[in-house]
Design a protein around this motif. Structure first.
Motif, PDB file in Angstrom:
ATOM      1  N   GLY A 140       1.944  17.561 -30.735  1.00 32.22           N
ATOM      2  CA  GLY A 140       2.349  19.015 -30.465  1.00 32.22           C
ATOM      3  C   GLY A 140       3.803  18.895 -30.050  1.00 32.22           C
ATOM      4  N   GLY A 165       5.773  21.776 -29.529  1.00 31.32           N
ATOM      5  CA  GLY A 165       6.144  23.018 -29.031  1.00 31.32           C
ATOM      6  C   GLY A 165       7.109  22.762 -27.850  1.00 31.32           C
ATOM      7  N   SER A 215       5.613  28.768 -29.629  1.00 33.97           N
ATOM      8  CA  SER A 215       7.074  28.400 -29.334  1.00 33.97           C
ATOM      9  C   SER A 215       7.876  29.163 -30.108  1.00 33.97           C
ATOM     10  CB  SER A 215       7.250  26.853 -28.984  1.00 33.97           C
ATOM     11  OG  SER A 215       6.592  26.441 -28.011  1.00 33.97           O
ATOM     12  N   GLU A 255      -0.498  17.170 -39.887  1.00 36.88           N
ATOM     13  CA  GLU A 255      -1.597  17.678 -38.849  1.00 36.88           C
ATOM     14  C   GLU A 255      -2.326  16.420 -38.371  1.00 36.88           C
ATOM     15  OE1 GLU A 255      -2.518  20.664 -38.595  1.00 36.88           O
ATOM     16  OE2 GLU A 255      -4.291  20.363 -37.485  1.00 36.88           O
ATOM     17  N   TYR A 270      -8.017  14.525 -35.183  1.00 37.30           N
ATOM     18  CA  TYR A 270      -8.659  14.001 -33.781  1.00 37.30           C
ATOM     19  C   TYR A 270      -9.751  12.918 -34.138  1.00 37.30           C
ATOM     20  CZ  TYR A 270      -6.945  18.310 -31.996  1.00 37.30           C
ATOM     21  OH  TYR A 270      -6.165  19.169 -31.419  1.00 37.30           O
ATOM     22  N   GLU A 315      -1.003  20.777 -27.572  1.00 43.53           N
ATOM     23  CA  GLU A 315      -1.000  21.463 -28.780  1.00 43.53           C
ATOM     24  C   GLU A 315      -1.161  23.004 -28.825  1.00 43.53           C
ATOM     25  OE1 GLU A 315      -3.731  19.605 -27.472  1.00 43.53           O
ATOM     26  OE2 GLU A 315      -5.021  18.964 -29.092  1.00 43.53           O
ATOM     27  N   GLY A 316      -0.655  23.487 -27.458  1.00 45.30           N
ATOM     28  CA  GLY A 316      -0.644  24.848 -27.365  1.00 45.30           C
ATOM     29  C   GLY A 316      -2.059  25.440 -27.372  1.00 45.30           C
ATOM     30  N   ARG A 331      -3.854  25.955 -29.965  1.00 46.45           N
ATOM     31  CA  ARG A 331      -4.893  25.324 -30.781  1.00 46.45           C
ATOM     32  C   ARG A 331      -5.708  23.978 -30.101  1.00 46.45           C
ATOM     33  NH1 ARG A 331      -3.018  23.870 -36.056  1.00 46.45           N
ATOM     34  NH2 ARG A 331      -5.137  22.676 -35.934  1.00 46.45           N
ATOM     35  N   ALA A 345       6.707  42.335 -25.594  1.00 43.56           N
ATOM     36  CA  ALA A 345       5.597  41.642 -26.503  1.00 43.56           C
ATOM     37  C   ALA A 345       4.388  42.639 -25.994  1.00 43.56           C
ATOM     38  CB  ALA A 345       5.640  40.361 -26.409  1.00 43.56           C
ATOM     39  N   PRO A 356      -0.727  30.152 -25.089  1.00 45.11           N
ATOM     40  CA  PRO A 356      -1.852  29.231 -24.686  1.00 45.11           C
ATOM     41  C   PRO A 356      -1.948  29.517 -23.248  1.00 45.11           C
ATOM     42  CG  PRO A 356       0.453  28.159 -24.744  1.00 45.11           C
ATOM     43  CD  PRO A 356       0.605  29.423 -25.396  1.00 45.11           C
ATOM     44  N   PHE A 396       0.800  27.004 -20.615  1.00 42.21           N
ATOM     45  CA  PHE A 396       1.999  27.523 -20.105  1.00 42.21           C
ATOM     46  C   PHE A 396       1.900  28.970 -20.409  1.00 42.21           C
ATOM     47  CE2 PHE A 396       4.923  23.621 -20.036  1.00 42.21           C
ATOM     48  CZ  PHE A 396       4.049  22.863 -19.677  1.00 42.21           C
ATOM     49  N   GLY A 401       6.514  29.662 -20.972  1.00 39.57           N
ATOM     50  CA  GLY A 401       6.772  28.464 -21.474  1.00 39.57           C
ATOM     51  C   GLY A 401       8.257  27.950 -20.933  1.00 39.57           C
TER      52      GLY A 401
HETATM   53  C1  LIG Z   1       4.687  36.919 -28.959  1.00 43.55           C
HETATM   54  C2  LIG Z   1       4.918  36.013 -28.132  1.00 43.55           C
HETATM   55  C3  LIG Z   1       6.045  36.222 -27.094  1.00 43.55           C
HETATM   56  C4  LIG Z   1       6.329  35.217 -26.030  1.00 43.55           C
HETATM   57  N1  LIG Z   1       7.538  35.502 -25.334  1.00 43.55           N
HETATM   58  C5  LIG Z   1       7.788  34.344 -24.406  1.00 43.55           C
HETATM   59  C6  LIG Z   1       8.762  34.775 -23.607  1.00 43.55           C
HETATM   60  O1  LIG Z   1       9.790  35.682 -23.656  1.00 43.55           O
HETATM   61  N2  LIG Z   1       9.178  33.711 -22.528  1.00 43.55           N
HETATM   62  C7  LIG Z   1       8.543  32.554 -22.356  1.00 43.55           C
HETATM   63  O2  LIG Z   1       8.753  31.980 -21.678  1.00 43.55           O
HETATM   64  N3  LIG Z   1       7.265  32.331 -23.260  1.00 43.55           N
HETATM   65  C8  LIG Z   1       7.036  33.263 -24.055  1.00 43.55           C
HETATM   66  N4  LIG Z   1       5.860  33.253 -24.784  1.00 43.55           N
HETATM   67  C9  LIG Z   1       4.997  32.207 -24.574  1.00 43.55           C
HETATM   68  C10 LIG Z   1       5.532  30.713 -25.110  1.00 43.55           C
HETATM   69  O3  LIG Z   1       5.583  30.904 -26.358  1.00 43.55           O
HETATM   70  C11 LIG Z   1       4.455  29.680 -24.671  1.00 43.55           C
HETATM   71  O4  LIG Z   1       4.425  29.679 -23.216  1.00 43.55           O
HETATM   72  C12 LIG Z   1       4.968  28.355 -25.242  1.00 43.55           C
HETATM   73  O5  LIG Z   1       5.763  28.387 -26.406  1.00 43.55           O
HETATM   74  C13 LIG Z   1       3.867  27.350 -25.053  1.00 43.55           C
HETATM   75  O6  LIG Z   1       4.415  26.056 -25.730  1.00 43.55           O
HETATM   76  P1  LIG Z   1       3.554  25.103 -26.013  1.00 43.55           P
HETATM   77  O7  LIG Z   1       4.262  23.831 -26.486  1.00 43.55           O
HETATM   78  O8  LIG Z   1       2.519  24.885 -24.761  1.00 43.55           O
HETATM   79  O9  LIG Z   1       2.588  25.385 -27.446  1.00 43.55           O
HETATM   80  P2  LIG Z   1       3.009  25.875 -28.825  1.00 43.55           P
HETATM   81  O10 LIG Z   1       4.288  26.334 -28.965  1.00 43.55           O
HETATM   82  O11 LIG Z   1       1.975  26.108 -29.356  1.00 43.55           O
HETATM   83  O12 LIG Z   1       3.278  24.248 -29.480  1.00 43.55           O
HETATM   84  C14 LIG Z   1       1.984  23.318 -29.769  1.00 43.55           C
HETATM   85  C15 LIG Z   1       2.600  22.699 -31.013  1.00 43.55           C
HETATM   86  O13 LIG Z   1       1.316  21.686 -31.509  1.00 43.55           O
HETATM   87  C16 LIG Z   1       1.303  21.932 -32.872  1.00 43.55           C
HETATM   88  N5  LIG Z   1      -0.132  21.576 -32.955  1.00 43.55           N
HETATM   89  C17 LIG Z   1      -1.282  21.815 -32.557  1.00 43.55           C
HETATM   90  N6  LIG Z   1      -2.312  21.337 -32.891  1.00 43.55           N
HETATM   91  C18 LIG Z   1      -1.835  20.487 -33.943  1.00 43.55           C
HETATM   92  C19 LIG Z   1      -2.493  19.395 -34.677  1.00 43.55           C
HETATM   93  N7  LIG Z   1      -3.935  19.174 -34.670  1.00 43.55           N
HETATM   94  N8  LIG Z   1      -1.964  18.627 -35.331  1.00 43.55           N
HETATM   95  C20 LIG Z   1      -0.399  18.549 -35.229  1.00 43.55           C
HETATM   96  N9  LIG Z   1       0.194  19.609 -34.659  1.00 43.55           N
HETATM   97  C21 LIG Z   1      -0.270  20.498 -33.753  1.00 43.55           C
HETATM   98  C22 LIG Z   1       1.474  23.469 -33.138  1.00 43.55           C
HETATM   99  O14 LIG Z   1       1.579  23.775 -34.323  1.00 43.55           O
HETATM  100  C23 LIG Z   1       2.845  23.807 -32.256  1.00 43.55           C
HETATM  101  O15 LIG Z   1       3.786  23.179 -33.106  1.00 43.55           O
HETATM  102  C24 LIG Z   1       5.467  33.827 -26.033  1.00 43.55           C
HETATM  103  C25 LIG Z   1       4.366  34.050 -26.806  1.00 43.55           C
HETATM  104  C26 LIG Z   1       4.244  34.889 -27.624  1.00 43.55           C
HETATM  105  C27 LIG Z   1       3.135  34.408 -28.719  1.00 43.55           C
END
Ligand SMILES: Cc1cc2nc3c(=O)[nH]c(=O)nc-3n(C[C@H](O)[C@H](O)[C@H](O)COP(=O)(O)OP(=O)(O)OC[C@H]3O[C@@H](n4cnc5c(N)ncnc54)[C@H](O)[C@@H]3O)c2cc1C
Length: 350
Positions: free
Chosen positions: A9, A11, A40, A165, A168, A192-193, A195, A246, A288, A312, A316
């Motif tokens: 992941g 993100g 993200s 992708e 697992y 993976e956020g 997912r 949002a 997530p 997060f 995030g």
């Molecule tokens: C509409 C909206 C607005 C938001 N606004 C804000 C804001 O203003 N400020 C803020 O701080 N946060 C905001 N957030 C929240 C923020 O987006 C999250 O807290 C943060 O992005 C989470 O990051 P992450 O890396 O945990 O997950 P993600 O961003 O989901 O990253 C996970 C990555 O893993 C990949 N992945 C998952 N499973 C697999 C797999 N099996 N194989 C390969 N790749 C995989 C995904 O495709 C992705 O690229 C917002 C969210 C949304 C939906």
């Protein structure tokens, strides 16, 4: 290829963690499917130390915000890309009672670091603010998409990134660690956020994904040098482009933009902005989030060297720098995790 950490992941969580592990001379390999609607990539990137309907400072605001304000500018310099924009945030009052309550509350010295008692300039002439506003300090926004692209380039240059992708079923435990195709890793970290609910080892944790929608609009007339927040927010992006959002939908967990959310955001914008605007984009993604609204970090209870770094929620940008340092201390020095972020809090008997 043999590495210390295989990370799933890219993100904001997986990117910052991978980057900081590399800087500490760990060998890493990162797999991401480059999904355009990840949380993200859709996030507006707002960071704001005082949030919620009751306007309280967020969990660990002192630690998170003092680090974020030094971490991101240093990262911009290291990656050679601009993505961090500190800006004042103007919170518009919705009622006289709210104005009275908040002025009374924020008179308290406890809030001196977050509230500017004497806003220097009123830049809100294009916005309806008949009941006045509060100016919050230490807020701003981060162009997370640009930051992730810069990270991806960096990981590709360092030959430790694969766009695909993650399957697992292909992950095998060995006597010394884990094997995934040609990658042999001492440990695996899942980032993976939303997912993660499909993850066979951590999917049982109490994630509570929340759908969010945001719109992007253009206005040639709107002059705004701060973030505006009331029921929703407006973030100026430059070049006459603004984001507004949002929504929070706890029931319909998918990534399809809806007419209902578009109407809600447009109605609020029409009431709030005095000048014409045109919506040019509408996106949806899944945050997530976790049942108790705290992250999920730690090692699997039965599988050694299998970790999660997730949960997060909607924060995030402010959480990632601090929790990365905290998690690396835990991985490298076995420092204990904060109980509030340790996924073991959901283990029966803990
Ligand atoms: C509409 C909206 C607005 C938001 N606004 C804000 C804001 O203003 N400020 C803020 O701080 N946060 C905001 N957030 C929240 C923020 O987006 C999250 O807290 C943060 O992005 C989470 O990051 P992450 O890396 O945990 O997950 P993600 O961003 O989901 O990253 C996970 C990555 O893993 C990949 N992945 C998952 N499973 C697999 C797999 N099996 N194989 C390969 N790749 C995989 C995904 O495709 C992705 O690229 C917002 C969210 C949304 C939906």
């Amino acid at each position: 290829m043999t590495v210390d950490y295989l990370i799933v992941g890219q993100g904001i969580a997986g990117s910052i963690l991978s980057y900081e592990l590399l800087k500490k001379n760990n060998k890493i390999f990162l797999i991401d499917n480059y999904y355009p609607n990840s949380s993200s990539r859709v996030a507006a990137g707002l960071f704001n130390p005082v949030t919620g309907r009751r306007m309280v400072h967020t969990w660990m605001a002192n630690e998170l915000f003092s680090l974020a304000h030094s971490y991101y500018p240093a990262l911009e310099a290291e990656l050679g890309v601009k993505f961090f924009y500190p800006l004042p945030l103007h919170y518009l009052f919705s009622s006289v009672k709210e104005s009275n309550d908040l002025f009374a509350k924020f008179g308290d010295m406890e809030f001196a670091d977050w509230i500017n008692p004497n806003p220097i300039e009123n830049n809100l002439s294009d916005v309806q603010a008949p009941l006045g506003f509060l100016e919050l300090k230490q807020a701003g926004w981060c162009h997370v998409g640009n930051m992730l692209e810069a990270f991806k380039n960096y990981f590709e240059t360092n030959q430790c990134y694969l766009q695909e992708e993650f399957n697992y079923d292909m992950l095998r435990q060995t006597s010394v660690g884990w094997e995934y195709g040609r990658v042999k890793a001492t440990a695996v970290i899942f980032c993976e956020g939303a997912r993660a609910t499909a993850n066979p080892w951590f999917g049982h944790l109490p994630f509570k994904p929340v759908k969010g929608e945001i719109i992007t609009f253009r206005s040639d007339k709107l002059s705004l040098a701060s973030i505006v927040k009331q029921h929703y927010w407006i973030i100026p992006q430059g070049n006459r482009i603004f984001k507004c959002g949002a929504t929070f939908d706890f029931n319909r967990i998918d990534e399809t933009p809806t007419t209902q959310a578009m109407n809600e955001l447009e109605t609020w914008l029409t009431k709030t902005v005095k000048v014409p605007f045109k919506v040019i984009n509408h996106q949806a993604a899944i945050r997530p989030a976790v049942l108790d609204r705290r992250p999920l970090l730690g090692e699997h209870t039965a599988c050694k060297n299998l970790f999660i770094f997730n949960g997060f929620g909607s924060k995030g940008v402010s959480l990632a720098p601090y929790l990365t340092g905290h998690f690396i201390d835990y991985l490298s020095h076995k420092s204990p995790l904060l109980p509030e972020v340790n996924h073991l809090r959901f283990q029966p008997g803990k």
